[in-house]
Design a protein around this motif. Structure first.
Motif: not given
Length: 102
Positions: A35-36, A41-50, A54-58, A60-65
């Protein structure tokens, strides 16, 4: 997860309820980092997943929740706010002039 077995045959597992929600794919600390990373830091979900492995969907769903839980569901987030300002935004550039969002 650690599993322990007594000589009497009793088996128990390490308590992980403080580290993550039941059936969660990410730990609380990983969610906070994600989330931070996105908000500050304006990272993309793809970078966070990497980064989390985990997968991008995992991710994204976790960050949104987590964002909903921490930011949106906080009933006191506007307690000390006196004024909310809205900046103008040009949404269409034309030859006759710009059109602003209202």
């Amino acid at each position: 997860m650690r599993r322990y077995r007594c000589n009497c045959g009793h088996v128990w597992r390490q308590d992980t309820t403080l580290a993550a929600e039941p059936r969660a794919k990410l730990l609380h600390r990983g969610l906070r980092w994600a989330l931070e990373a996105i908000v500050v830091q304006h990272l993309t979900v793809a970078r966070v997943a990497e980064g989390l492995g985990v997968a991008w969907n995992t991710a994204n769903d976790a960050v949104l929740a987590e964002g909903k839980r921490v930011l949106i569901d906080d009933v006191g987030r506007f307690d000390n706010v006196l004024v909310i300002g809205v900046d103008e935004h040009v949404w269409c550039h034309t030859r006759r002039g710009d059109k602003y969002a209202s």
